[in-house]
Design a protein around this motif. Structure first.
Motif, PDB file in Angstrom:
ATOM      1  N   VAL A 195      54.504  50.220  57.142  1.00 57.09           N
ATOM      2  CA  VAL A 195      55.344  49.925  55.976  1.00 57.09           C
ATOM      3  C   VAL A 195      55.231  48.459  55.583  1.00 57.09           C
ATOM      4  CG1 VAL A 195      57.691  50.040  55.056  1.00 57.09           C
ATOM      5  CG2 VAL A 195      56.902  51.779  56.670  1.00 57.09           C
ATOM      6  N   THR A 196      55.142  47.566  56.565  1.00 53.44           N
ATOM      7  CA  THR A 196      55.046  46.137  56.255  1.00 53.44           C
ATOM      8  C   THR A 196      53.789  45.827  55.466  1.00 53.44           C
ATOM      9  OG1 THR A 196      56.295  45.562  58.250  1.00 53.44           O
ATOM     10  CG2 THR A 196      54.949  43.834  57.265  1.00 53.44           C
ATOM     11  N   ASN A 197      52.657  46.359  55.884  1.00 57.44           N
ATOM     12  CA  ASN A 197      51.403  46.071  55.179  1.00 57.44           C
ATOM     13  C   ASN A 197      51.384  46.667  53.785  1.00 57.44           C
ATOM     14  OD1 ASN A 197      49.288  44.621  56.980  1.00 57.44           O
ATOM     15  ND2 ASN A 197      50.218  46.097  58.362  1.00 57.44           N
ATOM     16  N   LEU A 198      51.967  47.842  53.610  1.00 56.37           N
ATOM     17  CA  LEU A 198      52.057  48.414  52.265  1.00 56.37           C
ATOM     18  C   LEU A 198      52.964  47.567  51.376  1.00 56.37           C
ATOM     19  CD1 LEU A 198      52.307  52.232  53.069  1.00 56.37           C
ATOM     20  CD2 LEU A 198      50.346  50.994  52.148  1.00 56.37           C
ATOM     21  N   THR A 199      54.072  47.073  51.931  1.00 54.31           N
ATOM     22  CA  THR A 199      54.970  46.215  51.164  1.00 54.31           C
ATOM     23  C   THR A 199      54.261  44.947  50.722  1.00 54.31           C
ATOM     24  OG1 THR A 199      56.841  47.066  52.445  1.00 54.31           O
ATOM     25  CG2 THR A 199      57.193  45.029  51.221  1.00 54.31           C
ATOM     26  N   VAL A 200      53.507  44.341  51.621  1.00 49.82           N
ATOM     27  CA  VAL A 200      52.768  43.122  51.285  1.00 49.82           C
ATOM     28  C   VAL A 200      51.737  43.410  50.202  1.00 49.82           C
ATOM     29  CG1 VAL A 200      51.158  41.403  52.183  1.00 49.82           C
ATOM     30  CG2 VAL A 200      53.159  42.070  53.533  1.00 49.82           C
ATOM     31  N   PHE A 201      51.024  44.526  50.306  1.00 47.36           N
ATOM     32  CA  PHE A 201      50.022  44.886  49.300  1.00 47.36           C
ATOM     33  C   PHE A 201      50.653  45.031  47.919  1.00 47.36           C
ATOM     34  CE2 PHE A 201      48.286  48.548  46.922  1.00 47.36           C
ATOM     35  CZ  PHE A 201      47.061  48.021  46.558  1.00 47.36           C
ATOM     36  N   VAL A 202      51.749  45.765  47.829  1.00 47.31           N
ATOM     37  CA  VAL A 202      52.401  45.980  46.531  1.00 47.31           C
ATOM     38  C   VAL A 202      52.916  44.665  45.962  1.00 47.31           C
ATOM     39  CG1 VAL A 202      54.340  47.102  45.383  1.00 47.31           C
ATOM     40  CG2 VAL A 202      52.986  48.373  47.057  1.00 47.31           C
ATOM     41  N   ASN A 203      53.568  43.852  46.793  1.00 41.94           N
ATOM     42  CA  ASN A 203      54.146  42.596  46.306  1.00 41.94           C
ATOM     43  C   ASN A 203      53.073  41.598  45.884  1.00 41.94           C
ATOM     44  OD1 ASN A 203      56.631  43.684  46.875  1.00 41.94           O
ATOM     45  ND2 ASN A 203      56.914  42.573  48.784  1.00 41.94           N
TER      46      ASN A 203
END
Length: 702
Positions: free
Chosen positions: A341-349
């Motif tokens: 979830v952290t890496n997906l959040t970073v990608f989107v942001n």
């Protein structure tokens, strides 16, 4: 023929012709004095040119026919082993570059083999011998170094059609790597028979194509190592952990083109921004791959990430919560889900901040979606386990593995920091005690720490060996300068997997430190926890622990300090474990409740946690929070008052004070004060008598 074979066939050299027979005969007669060799060379030439009058036709022929020798309609009489001397002449003298499928498909005598090619090819044999000597200096065996270099150098020269060994570049090496990769696929899918592509001894379960690829890659790396150390190219040979490009072949085949393009662009950018930390890109790759795999199955109608909404993210989170580990069948570890979830959040942001097209551009995941993980305590290695493990480490045959683990045990450094130790990492304090300089690591700062003499003794031979290799310094991106590493072998930096994972597995197995399923009990990072714990238990200051372990903030170091607070431990044992035992007496109104175990479980639980907070001048107050604040100062007669023999000196001193107050009240004629202080003194005498049964309260009251 597969697409791989077709692509190789298209790379064939065209537009070239056979050399005239008279010219070739004159060259053979000049450079081969043996009549039998002359006859064999000319017969091979006649057979080959007779079967293939046009050289272009031979280059375009199927690879099977060009590689195999045989009889009948499928194969001609002049196979590659017979015609290769002529093809070598055609390449290095006539300037005709040979294609890699032929050069990789069969063994042949390279242009450095004087017995087969006595001269006249234009190859600088002295330069080749200097390269062989340099490779032997880097750690290869003197006997095998020549054969290792013959294979890549000979094929690159024949592919170039140029005998100049000094003209080889990094592009030639990469071209040979690509040729090996494609030819390996050809072996695997087209079932081309290659006699020497067999598994090595002890690797019978490995497929021939894999064995061929490993052997060829090792020889190419050796060529790159020697060319780098002679200054001919600027890029060092890759280690086993440096060869993976995490930005390639990422997503499932059904991924929409726009989604694939955005993901690959993002990962290439991250890899270019931090090329020396490919593991970070790997984590992002794994998270994005899982998300796209779910998206292709659950929502095939979405072909653009810009169409994603919060509802899709919630649906993905529910799906991810049900994932299991394919190896164990258990749910994914909390840290794995957290990283996902952290890496997906970073990608989107990040893509939203950069304003990229075909990206969500809105909030999909929040910090609240990231699973919470419990903060676990450091897992240090107990003394018996540590002793047996280090005994097994001392028996390891490889000096690099042995030294890496010994340094980890005595320094507390991280794996990557030990792997990148330089040849000038070890010196000494003015008193002669060894000192280790640990390179820039996770905290981006160098540090210098004391090192146990055992670790220094393990490092010194490797440092001398590395200096003796006189390797060309390679640029360290984190340090910002060119350095020479200690843990290098044959011109290549050894991997953490070899130095720590493989060695610890062997050591744990030898020491019997394995789980029932065969997994090792000890990881390399537990050495770091052990050093921190031992420093704290030895009374080291917080700043010392931070300096040794390289902590940028005191948070982690405080964990070791709190684990090993001897004062708290001693008080806990004195106040709880021994208060109801035979070694320490207790007195006071609350003593009876403790002896008879009449305290309810809730009170016991609270006291175990807060006992140290209940301390008074002469004992402890066991009043619980729900009972409200204490409303009087009658601590000596209160039912919640408890004291122990540790407080006997204080009780005696307080009794002396009360007796002095009695005398003062008598002199002043204050009868009520005389009575009050006398009762307190008598009560103190009774408590002292309870704590020291050999004394009599009446004796104390006199």
């Amino acid at each position: 023929m597969t697409h791989v074979a077709q692509s190789l066939a298209r790379s064939a050299v065209v537009g070239c012709e056979h050399v005239d027979r008279a010219v070739y005969r004159e060259w053979v007669w000049r450079h081969h004095p043996t009549p039998s060799v002359r006859s064999a060379r000319m017969k091979a030439y006649d057979d080959f040119t007779g079967e293939w009058p046009r050289l272009d036709d031979w280059f375009r022929a199927p690879l099977r026919r060009r590689l195999w020798e045989g009889s009948g309609d499928d194969f001609g009489p002049a196979g590659p082993s017979m015609v290769m001397p002529y093809l070598t002449y055609l390449s290095l003298v006539g300037g005709v570059g040979l294609d890699y499928p032929l050069l990789l498909g069969r063994q042949f005598a390279g242009p450095f083999t004087v017995s087969v090619h006595p001269g006249g090819l234009g190859v600088d044999l002295d330069l080749f011998e200097r390269n062989v000597s340099r490779l032997a200096q880097l750690g290869y065996s003197a006997k095998g170094a020549k054969g290792v270099l013959c294979w890549p150098f000979g094929r690159m020269l024949l592919h170039r059609g140029d005998p100049d060994l000094a003209a080889l570049t990094l592009s030639d090496l990469e071209g040979l790597r690509c040729g090996v990769e494609e030819f390996t696929e050809l072996l695997r899918h087209d079932h081309v028979r290659v006699d020497f592509a067999r598994p090595r001894s002890g690797h019978e379960n490995q497929d021939p194509a894999g064995s061929y690829f490993d052997t060829a890659t090792g020889r190419i790396n050796a060529a790159q190592a020697v060319l780098f150390n002679t200054g001919q190219i600027a890029v060092p040979a890759p280690g086993r952990s440096d060869r993976v490009d995490w930005s390639q072949n990422l997503l499932p085949s059904g991924a929409p083109p726009k989604i694939r393009a955005v993901v690959e662009r993002y990962l290439r950018l991250r890899l270019d921004a931090d090329p020396d930390r490919p593991e970070n890109v790997r984590h992002s790759r794994d998270a994005l791959r899982r998300f796209v795999e779910w998206l292709v199955i659950a929502h095939p109608e979405i072909t653009n990430l810009a169409d994603l909404r919060r509802g899709h993210a919630e649906e993905f989170l529910r799906w991810a919560g049900k994932l299991t580990n394919k190896r164990t069948g258990l749910p994914l570890a909390m840290t794995t889900r957290r990283g996902l979830v952290t890496n997906l959040t970073v990608f989107v942001n990040q893509t939203a901040t950069w304003g990229w097209e075909d990206t969500p551009g809105r909030v999909l995941f929040t910090r609240g979606d990231i699973p919470k993980v419990a903060k676990s305590l450091p897992r240090f290695i107990s003394d018996p386990m540590l002793a047996s493990l280090m005994a097994a480490v001392g028996e390891l045959a490889d000096p690099y593995q042995r030294a890496a683990l010994i340094v980890a045990r005595w320094s507390g450094a991280r794996r990557a920091e030990i792997r990148r130790l330089t040849t000038d990492c070890l010196d000494a304090y003015p008193d002669g005690h060894p000192r280790l300089r640990i390179p820039v690591g996770k905290g981006w700062t160098e540090r210098s720490i004391p090192l146990h003499p055992k670790a220094a003794d393990a490092l010194r031979p490797l440092i001398e060996l590395a200096r003796g290799q006189a390797a060309r310094p390679r640029y360290d991106a984190r340090a910002g300068r060119a350095v020479n590493y200690v843990f290098t072998l044959r011109g290549k930096l050894l991997s953490c997997g070899f130095l720590f994972d493989c060695s610890l597995k062997m050591a744990c197995t030898a020491a019997g430190l394995v789980h029932p399923d065969g997994r090792q009990m000890i990881s390399a990072h537990r050495f770091r926890h052990t050093v921190g714990t031992q420093l704290a238990e030895g009374g080291a200051r917080l700043q010392t622990i931070m300096a040794v372990l390289g902590h940028r903030t005191p948070h982690m170091s405080l964990i070791y300090a709190s684990l090993s607070d001897q004062t708290v431990k001693q008080q806990y044992q004195d106040a709880l474990d021994r208060h109801i035992g035979a070694d320490v007496n207790i007195a006071g109104p609350a003593a009876r409740a403790l002896r008879e175990h009449t305290l309810d479980p809730q009170a016991v639980s609270w006291l175990q946690t807060n006992f140290l907070k209940t301390e008074l001048e002469l004992g402890h107050c066991l009043r619980l929070p729900q009972e409200g604040p204490c409303e009087c100062d009658l601590i000596l007669t209160c039912s919640k008052f408890l004291t122990t023999s540790d407080y006997t000196p204080r009780l005696a001193q307080r009794r002396e004070t009360e007796l002095a107050l009695v005398q003062d009240a008598v002199e002043r004629g204050w009868d009520r004060e005389v009575e009050r202080h006398q009762r307190t003194a008598d009560r103190l005498a009774q408590l002292i008598a309870d704590l020291q049964p050999t004394l009599d309260a009446q004796d104390l009251s006199r």
